[in-house]
Design a protein around this motif. Structure first.
Motif, PDB file in Angstrom:
ATOM      1  N   GLY A  31       0.799  -1.219   0.000  1.00  0.00           N
ATOM      2  CA  GLY A  31       0.000   0.000   0.000  1.00  0.00           C
ATOM      3  C   GLY A  31       0.827   1.261   0.000  1.00  0.00           C
ATOM      4  O   GLY A  31       0.464   2.246   0.635  1.00  0.00           O
ATOM      5  N   GLY A  32       1.958   1.242  -0.676  1.00  0.00           N
ATOM      6  CA  GLY A  32       2.828   2.406  -0.755  1.00  0.00           C
ATOM      7  C   GLY A  32       3.750   2.584   0.434  1.00  0.00           C
ATOM      8  O   GLY A  32       4.486   3.557   0.498  1.00  0.00           O
ATOM      9  N   THR A  33       3.710   1.653   1.386  1.00  0.00           N
ATOM     10  CA  THR A  33       4.560   1.733   2.573  1.00  0.00           C
ATOM     11  C   THR A  33       5.627   0.646   2.521  1.00  0.00           C
ATOM     12  O   THR A  33       5.309  -0.532   2.317  1.00  0.00           O
ATOM     13  CB  THR A  33       3.718   1.565   3.858  1.00  0.00           C
ATOM     14  N   PHE A  34       6.877   1.064   2.713  1.00  0.00           N
ATOM     15  CA  PHE A  34       7.983   0.107   2.781  1.00  0.00           C
ATOM     16  C   PHE A  34       8.105  -0.435   4.195  1.00  0.00           C
ATOM     17  O   PHE A  34       7.885   0.287   5.163  1.00  0.00           O
ATOM     18  CB  PHE A  34       9.310   0.789   2.403  1.00  0.00           C
ATOM     19  N   PHE A  35       8.481  -1.702   4.307  1.00  0.00           N
ATOM     20  CA  PHE A  35       8.714  -2.353   5.590  1.00  0.00           C
ATOM     21  C   PHE A  35      10.152  -2.855   5.619  1.00  0.00           C
ATOM     22  O   PHE A  35      10.711  -3.226   4.580  1.00  0.00           O
ATOM     23  CB  PHE A  35       7.764  -3.542   5.779  1.00  0.00           C
ATOM     24  N   ALA A  36      10.732  -2.864   6.810  1.00  0.00           N
ATOM     25  CA  ALA A  36      12.119  -3.312   6.943  1.00  0.00           C
ATOM     26  C   ALA A  36      12.275  -4.170   8.190  1.00  0.00           C
ATOM     27  O   ALA A  36      11.387  -4.208   9.053  1.00  0.00           O
ATOM     28  CB  ALA A  36      13.057  -2.109   7.003  1.00  0.00           C
ATOM     29  N   GLU A  37      13.407  -4.824   8.254  1.00  0.00           N
ATOM     30  CA  GLU A  37      13.771  -5.632   9.416  1.00  0.00           C
ATOM     31  C   GLU A  37      15.230  -5.381   9.754  1.00  0.00           C
ATOM     32  O   GLU A  37      16.055  -5.175   8.856  1.00  0.00           O
ATOM     33  CB  GLU A  37      13.591  -7.122   9.125  1.00  0.00           C
ATOM     34  N   ILE A  38      15.501  -5.398  11.037  1.00  0.00           N
ATOM     35  CA  ILE A  38      16.877  -5.330  11.529  1.00  0.00           C
ATOM     36  C   ILE A  38      17.199  -6.705  12.101  1.00  0.00           C
ATOM     37  O   ILE A  38      16.487  -7.192  12.982  1.00  0.00           O
ATOM     38  CB  ILE A  38      17.033  -4.253  12.620  1.00  0.00           C
TER      39      ILE A  38
END
Length: 164
Positions: free
Chosen positions: A85-92
Motif C-alpha cells: 500500500g505504498g509503505t515500505f517495511f524493513a527488518e533489523i
C-alpha cells in the motif's frame, strides 16, 4: 535479497527527503535506484552518519548503537523486505547472546542505524523490481539539484530541534 548502497539523499520536487538505494554490485537485469521517502528528522540522522559528524548529545540512533554494544549484540544486517500500500517495511537482524533476533522496523530507522554500525543494507529483489526507478530515468542534473536542495534544508535546520 540484493545488497544495496546508499547512493544519495535528496529532496524531491515537493520538498520531501528521499533516500536513493542502488544495488552494490551492478546487474544488467536490475539497473535501478530505489527511492524511499523519509521524514526530516530521519534524513538529518542519515546525513549526520554519512558525514561522520559527532554531535554534543547522542541522537536516538547513536543511543540504539550504544545499547546494542552494551548488550553484546550487533546489527548483522538491515533489509527492506516488502512494499504494501505504498509503505515500505524493513527488518533489523541482530546477532545476540541468545541467538539471531529479527526486529520489525521502518526503512529510514534501519538505514540510520546501519550507517552508524557499518552494517550491510539489503532490499528484497521483488521490492526493487516493483518500486525501483530504472537507471537513467533520473538525470544527473535532477539528482544534483535534489542533493543541493537537501543541503539547503540542512543549512536551515536547527540541531536543537533534534535534542531530547
Amino acid at each position: 535479497m540484493i545488497q544495496v548502497d546508499l547512493n544519495s539523499i535528496a529532496i524531491d520536487a515537493r520538498g520531501l527527503p528521499v533516500v536513493l538505494l542502488k544495488p552494490s554490485v551492478p546487474r544488467p537485469d536490475l539497473r535501478v535506484f530505489l527511492p524511499i521517502w523519509i521524514g526530516g528528522q530521519e534524513a538529518t540522522a542519515i546525513m549526520v552518519a554519512l558525514e561522520g559528524a559527532v554531535l554534543e548529545r547522542p541522537m536516538s540512533y547513536d543511543l540504539m548503537a550504544r545499547l546494542l554494544d552494551a548488550m553484546d549484540a550487533r546489527v548483522e544486517k538491515v533489509a527492506v523486505t516488502k512494499l504494501e500500500g505504498g509503505t515500505f517495511f524493513a527488518e533489523i537482524t541482530l546477532d545476540t547472546l541468545t541467538g539471531q533476533q529479527v526486529i520489525d522496523a521502518r526503512p529510514s530507522d534501519s538505514i540510520a542505524l546501519a550507517l552508524r554500525v557499518h552494517a550491510p543494507i539489503f532490499v528484497a529483489e521483488e521490492v526493487l523490481r516493483e518500486a525501483g526507478i530504472q537507471e537513467g530515468e533520473l538525470t544527473d542534473a535532477e539528482e544534483e539539484e535534489q542533493v543541493e536542495q537537501f543541503s539547503e534544508f540542512l543549512d536551515t535546520v536547527d540541531p536543537d530541534d533534534f535534542r531530547g
